[in-house]
Scaffold this motif. Structure first.
Motif, PDB file in Angstrom:
ATOM      1  N   ARG A 134       0.700  -1.106   0.026  1.00 36.33           N
ATOM      2  CA  ARG A 134       0.061  -0.022  -0.028  1.00 36.33           C
ATOM      3  C   ARG A 134       0.855   1.214  -0.001  1.00 36.33           C
ATOM      4  NH1 ARG A 134      -5.896  -0.285   2.640  1.00 36.33           N
ATOM      5  NH2 ARG A 134      -6.412  -2.580   1.694  1.00 36.33           N
ATOM      6  N   ARG A 135       0.423   2.404  -0.400  1.00 37.61           N
ATOM      7  CA  ARG A 135       1.207   3.736  -0.648  1.00 37.61           C
ATOM      8  C   ARG A 135       0.471   4.541   0.328  1.00 37.61           C
ATOM      9  NH1 ARG A 135       3.900   4.887  -5.166  1.00 37.61           N
ATOM     10  NH2 ARG A 135       2.578   3.639  -6.513  1.00 37.61           N
TER      11      ARG A 135
ATOM     12  N   LYS B  26       5.694   6.462  -0.221  1.00 39.60           N
ATOM     13  CA  LYS B  26       6.356   5.205   0.118  1.00 39.60           C
ATOM     14  C   LYS B  26       5.263   3.991   0.095  1.00 39.60           C
ATOM     15  CE  LYS B  26      10.301   7.256   1.262  1.00 39.60           C
ATOM     16  NZ  LYS B  26      11.484   7.039   0.419  1.00 39.60           N
ATOM     17  N   VAL B  27       5.887   2.945  -0.729  1.00 39.42           N
ATOM     18  CA  VAL B  27       4.883   1.705  -0.927  1.00 39.42           C
ATOM     19  C   VAL B  27       5.567   0.642   0.167  1.00 39.42           C
ATOM     20  CG1 VAL B  27       4.568  -0.092  -2.258  1.00 39.42           C
ATOM     21  CG2 VAL B  27       4.556   2.163  -3.330  1.00 39.42           C
TER      22      VAL B  27
ATOM     23  N   ARG C 163       0.854  -2.144   6.624  1.00 42.79           N
ATOM     24  CA  ARG C 163      -0.047  -1.824   7.814  1.00 42.79           C
ATOM     25  C   ARG C 163      -1.241  -1.010   7.466  1.00 42.79           C
ATOM     26  NH1 ARG C 163       3.452  -3.866  12.163  1.00 42.79           N
ATOM     27  NH2 ARG C 163       4.485  -5.730  11.236  1.00 42.79           N
ATOM     28  N   GLY C 164      -2.007  -0.615   8.655  1.00 38.85           N
ATOM     29  CA  GLY C 164      -3.133   0.067   8.213  1.00 38.85           C
ATOM     30  C   GLY C 164      -2.603   1.610   8.090  1.00 38.85           C
ATOM     31  N   SER C 165      -1.728   2.017   8.515  1.00 37.06           N
ATOM     32  CA  SER C 165      -1.204   3.176   8.302  1.00 37.06           C
ATOM     33  C   SER C 165       0.368   3.342   8.302  1.00 37.06           C
ATOM     34  CB  SER C 165      -1.771   4.315   9.518  1.00 37.06           C
ATOM     35  OG  SER C 165      -1.119   3.861  10.641  1.00 37.06           O
ATOM     36  N   CYS C 166       0.828   4.763   7.560  1.00 44.29           N
ATOM     37  CA  CYS C 166       2.206   4.758   7.530  1.00 44.29           C
ATOM     38  C   CYS C 166       2.905   5.255   8.893  1.00 44.29           C
ATOM     39  CB  CYS C 166       2.529   6.023   6.754  1.00 44.29           C
ATOM     40  SG  CYS C 166       4.151   6.379   6.401  1.00 44.29           S
TER      41      CYS C 166
ATOM     42  N   ASP D  63       9.349   0.289  -1.209  1.00 45.62           N
ATOM     43  CA  ASP D  63      10.115   1.032  -0.467  1.00 45.62           C
ATOM     44  C   ASP D  63      10.302   0.504   0.714  1.00 45.62           C
ATOM     45  OD1 ASP D  63      10.509   3.438  -2.328  1.00 45.62           O
ATOM     46  OD2 ASP D  63       8.083   3.523  -2.050  1.00 45.62           O
ATOM     47  N   THR D  64      10.327  -0.736   1.092  1.00 41.37           N
ATOM     48  CA  THR D  64      10.437  -1.553   2.261  1.00 41.37           C
ATOM     49  C   THR D  64      11.142  -3.056   1.836  1.00 41.37           C
ATOM     50  OG1 THR D  64       8.547  -2.867   2.504  1.00 41.37           O
ATOM     51  CG2 THR D  64       8.721  -0.592   3.738  1.00 41.37           C
TER      52      THR D  64
END
Ligand SMILES: [Zn+2]
Lengths: 386, 163
Positions: free
Chosen positions: B40-41, B47-48, B53-56, B105-106
């Motif tokens: 998810r972005r 960042k992807v 998770r639910g939030s950045c 991005d991880t």
């Protein structure tokens, strides 16, 4: 400096060993607490509150052990607080105790941290299976080895830097009667030929598994002034954390660690840590973390921490002695390891460190980190009142 | 007759639990069941995250759109594991790699196979080796391991920030 003044009035620790079969967890913490009180010239009746820390409960499989330890720590009828911040917990625990004194809530607080690794399986507790990751994490070494490889690449560091750190710390440990590992025959050949457990980490470059406890009595300015024993004045404390899984997070030189160091130096009025700090005890569970933290703590420019190691700057007789007690590489009762860093530097500025005393140490840094390098706790203590 | 005093006993402990993923990890696990890697972005920092998770964790805002990333990537760093431990399911020695899948991005920790252990290197280009389709379940373990592909190693500067 936030709040009222506070000082370390006394310290105590157990002889760290692989297996303490003669005492239970309660007996272990009691031993360290008794010694801290004796060192401070106080009794349990003088204590207003107890602050205790240890690594996650899964390590020994005893949930909320602080409840059953209340009696052993003389905390019946007194406030008893438990602190949780993974491997940095020993440091954070001492800081919570300090805050209770600085805030004027209590006059004298007993703070204790422990781990009884022989009753546990930390590798098992750290190697959990969840559906969105592969079952690859082989304990803390499995997590930190890729980060160390990253440091070596980023800093272009000579491969024997880690070996130098181990040799120094294990020789220092010979001067510390409480250290777990006493290896009078330790040699470079022995270190270099030890098995590669988590390449690039060799067996000799890892911390042992220890049973042990640490304790300190933290008191107010009034309590410190009234003490006939040497005290260590607390010049500054800081804790910081950051998201473990954040994208773009620098795991080699974590932002939270840099922020924490800045905050603790600011609190202590330090502008040039390399010159103003006489010695430091920093949390180094794997040899390479010494150069990594030297950079993170602002003692060296990024990518150059290994030079301080190679030049002998961090040796007991160097310009910036690091881990005079032998450090985590020589004793690792996990929950207590952070507090031991704080306690050892308190003893340095009190002039009570014994054979591993740094001559004339007046200002020293204690450092602890934990989890996936996302928790940091630090304090600066001094011989003089701030 | 005198017996040795008992000073300790070994009590096997276990912790069984039912894992309930949130919305974002559920999407990731459903993607796995179909042989896709879904992240998810973050609407703020772009960042992807894989798995999401639910939030950045850096911005503190809720993730927006689901993004499919490639099953090829770069091995940014790794450990060669030679030590035995409880619950181990893989033969020693093995390479535990941190792979940045292209588009993410991880990094994810993945087993590296298909190459002698002492030839594994940072920057190596890899591709996921999936279990046979009929074995796919709601788990990241559908990716059995990653293996090298016939591409030149990635330039250090292209993956430095993930090390
Ligand atoms: Zn974001």
């Amino acid at each position: 400096m936030a709040g009222n003044l506070a000082a370390v009035l006394g310290t105590g620790q157990t002889k760290h060993v692989a297996k303490r079969e003669d005492v239970s967890i309660a007996g272990l913490v009691r031993e360290a607490a008794d010694r801290a009180l004796e060192d401070a010239g106080l009794t349990y009746a003088d204590i207003d509150a107890v602050v205790i820390g240890k690594a996650p409960d899964m390590f020994e499989g005893v949930m909320m052990p602080e409840l059953y330890l209340a009696e052993a720590l003389g905390a019946i009828g007194k406030p008893l607080i438990r602190v949780h911040t993974a491997g940095s917990v020993g440091g954070s625990t001492a800081i919570v105790a300090t805050h209770l004194v600085q805030a004027g809530v209590h006059e004298r607080v007993l703070t204790v941290a422990f781990e009884k690794q022989s009753e546990s399986n930390a590798m098992w507790a750290l190697s959990i299976k969840i559906p969105f990751s592969q079952p690859l994490v082989a304990g803390a070494g499995g997590y930190f080895a890729p980060i160390i490889r990253g440091y070596i690449r980023k800093a272009d560091a000579p491969l024997d830097t880690g070996f130098q750190v181990v040799l120094k710390d294990r020789l220092n440990a010979l001067k510390n009667p409480y250290a777990h590992l006493h290896q009078p025959d330790i040699s470079m050949e022995q270190i270099v030929s030890s098995p590669l457990l988590w390449d690039p980490i060799r067996y000799a470059e890892t911390c042992p598994s220890s049973d042990g406890a640490a304790a300190m009595v933290i008191g107010s300015e009034q309590a410190a002034d009234a003490s006939s024993r040497p005290v260590a004045w607390i010049h500054g404390t800081a804790v910081r954390s950051e998201p473990t899984m954040g994208a773009g997070r620098d795991r080699v030189n974590p932002h939270a660690g840099r922020d924490c160091a800045k905050a603790v130096y600011a609190a202590a009025g330090i502008t040039d840590p390399f010159r103003e700090i006489d010695c430091a005890e920093i949390y180094v569970p794997f040899s390479w973390f010494e150069p990594m933290w030297l950079e993170n703590l602002g003692f060296a420019e990024e990518g150059t921490g290994w030079k301080l190691v190679q030049d002998g700057v961090t040796a007991l007789d160097g310009d910036l002695p690091i881990n005079m007690s032998g450090g985590v590489l020589s004793s690792n009762p996990i929950g207590a390891s952070g507090m031991l860093r704080f306690l050892e530097v308190a003893n340095q500025v009190r002039g009570t460190a014994g054979e591993h005393q740094v001559d004339g140490a007046r200002k020293a840094l204690g450092h602890a980190y934990g989890g996936g390098s996302q928790f940091f706790a630090m304090w600066v203590v001094g011989k003089d009142k701030p | 007759m005198t017996a040795e005093p008992i000073t300790g006993i070994v009590t096997p402990i276990r912790l069984d639990y039912t894992y309930t993923p949130g919305t974002a990890p559920s999407g990731f696990l459903r993607g796995m069941k179909e042989g896709r890697i879904l992240g998810r972005r973050c609407p703020q920092c772009s960042k992807v995250y894989v798995p999401p998770r639910g939030s950045c964790p850096m911005c503190g805002v809720e993730f927006a759109d689901e993004v499919e990333v490639a099953d090829t990537g770069t091995l940014v760093t790794f450990a060669v594991v030679n030590v035995n431990f409880a619950n181990r399911v893989i033969d020693l020695p093995y390479v535990s790699g941190e792979v940045r899948f292209d588009g993410s991005d991880t990094t994810s920790m993945v087993l590296v196979q298909g190459i002698p252990v002492d030839e594994v290197r940072m920057g190596m280009r890899v591709k996921a080796h999936w279990l046979p389709r009929e074995e796919w379940d709601f788990t990241f373990a559908n990716i059995d391991y990653v293996e090298p592909i016939d591409e030149p190693d990635a330039d250090y500067d292209s993956y430095r920030e993930f090390v």
